[in-house]
Design an enzyme around this catalytic site. Structure first.
Site, PDB file in Angstrom:
ATOM      1  N   CYS A  34       0.829  -1.202   0.000  1.00  0.00           N
ATOM      2  CA  CYS A  34       0.000   0.000   0.000  1.00  0.00           C
ATOM      3  C   CYS A  34       0.873   1.266   0.000  1.00  0.00           C
ATOM      4  CB  CYS A  34      -0.989  -0.023   1.162  1.00  0.00           C
ATOM      5  SG  CYS A  34      -2.322   1.199   0.988  1.00  0.00           S
TER       6      CYS A  34
ATOM      7  N   HIS B  13      -3.959  -4.755  -0.270  1.00  0.00           N
ATOM      8  CA  HIS B  13      -3.563  -5.324   1.016  1.00  0.00           C
ATOM      9  C   HIS B  13      -3.670  -6.844   0.952  1.00  0.00           C
ATOM     10  CE1 HIS B  13      -3.307  -1.668   3.543  1.00  0.00           C
ATOM     11  NE2 HIS B  13      -4.180  -1.191   2.680  1.00  0.00           N
TER      12      HIS B  13
ATOM     13  N   GLU C 189      -2.825  -8.969   3.139  1.00  0.00           N
ATOM     14  CA  GLU C 189      -3.217  -9.488   4.455  1.00  0.00           C
ATOM     15  C   GLU C 189      -4.723  -9.402   4.680  1.00  0.00           C
ATOM     16  OE1 GLU C 189      -2.849  -5.100   5.227  1.00  0.00           O
ATOM     17  OE2 GLU C 189      -1.889  -6.577   3.930  1.00  0.00           O
TER      18      GLU C 189
END
Length: 204
Positions: free
Chosen positions: A73, A182, A184
């Site tokens: 990001c 992202h 994650e």
């Protein structure tokens, strides 16, 4: 800056044999096998912290060492030459690229208005091969939260996304890889990408 713990938990999930540390300790980072630079928020604040903590020097040292490096990001945007955000902020200049804001009146293929920030799931299309793509189909969906997008030289782009303009969702150079989305927060595909990163030796 923001998503450190969620990234750490995701790595622990996909690579339980790894010892994961959240640190700005230069000696600990210098000893790491893999390094991740995540980030959320305004680029001015992120770059101020990066320089205050000496992370700018560490990034150069990690890249020179050949160890795998992943930016996420704002951690990706910080690698560019500069960003238009906050009236213009110099980046680390690792990539010869610029960070731009989505147009105020961004529209889709049907000329309908699109909200900025770009927030939610979107398709990422592979542009060339890379070890971090292993087990992930082109067009897979990943989770984005951003108002600014990266425009690097095309040679460094390994994944693209469209939200109004087409933009670089993934870039790479040597032992460095970075994503605008992202991983994650991107469920199965994101975890697969992080698993691929833990298994990557920094070479194509």
């Amino acid at each position: 800056m923001g998503n450190l713990h969620s990234v750490a938990k995701a790595i622990e999930n996909v690579a339980p044999n790894f010892h994961v540390e959240i640190t700005a300790d230069t000696a600990r980072i210098a000893a790491a096998d893999h390094v991740i630079l995540p980030g959320v928020g305004a680029i001015r604040d992120c770059m101020a912290e990066i320089r205050a903590q000496g992370v700018d020097t560490l990034v150069s040292e990690v890249l020179a060492s050949g160890r795998p490096f992943l930016g996420i990001c704002v951690g990706m945007q910080a690698l560019m030459r500069a960003s238009d955000e906050n009236g213009g902020v110099a980046g680390l200049n690792t990539f010869p690229g610029q960070v731009h804001r989505f147009p105020k009146y961004t529209v889709d293929a049907h000329d309908l208005p699109m909200k900025v920030p770009h927030m939610g799931w979107n398709n990422v299309y592979q542009q060339g091969e890379h070890p971090l793509w292993h087990g992930i189909e082109s067009g897979e969906r990943f989770y984005f939260v951003h108002s600014y997008y990266v425009e690097p030289q095309p040679a460094y782009t390994v994944g693209t996304c469209r939200y109004g303009p087409e933009f670089a969702a993934m870039v790479y150079r040597d032992n460095l890889f970075a994503t605008q989305f992202h991983p994650e927060k991107s469920h199965t595909a994101g975890l697969q990408l992080l698993k691929n990163f833990t298994e990557w030796n920094g070479r194509l």
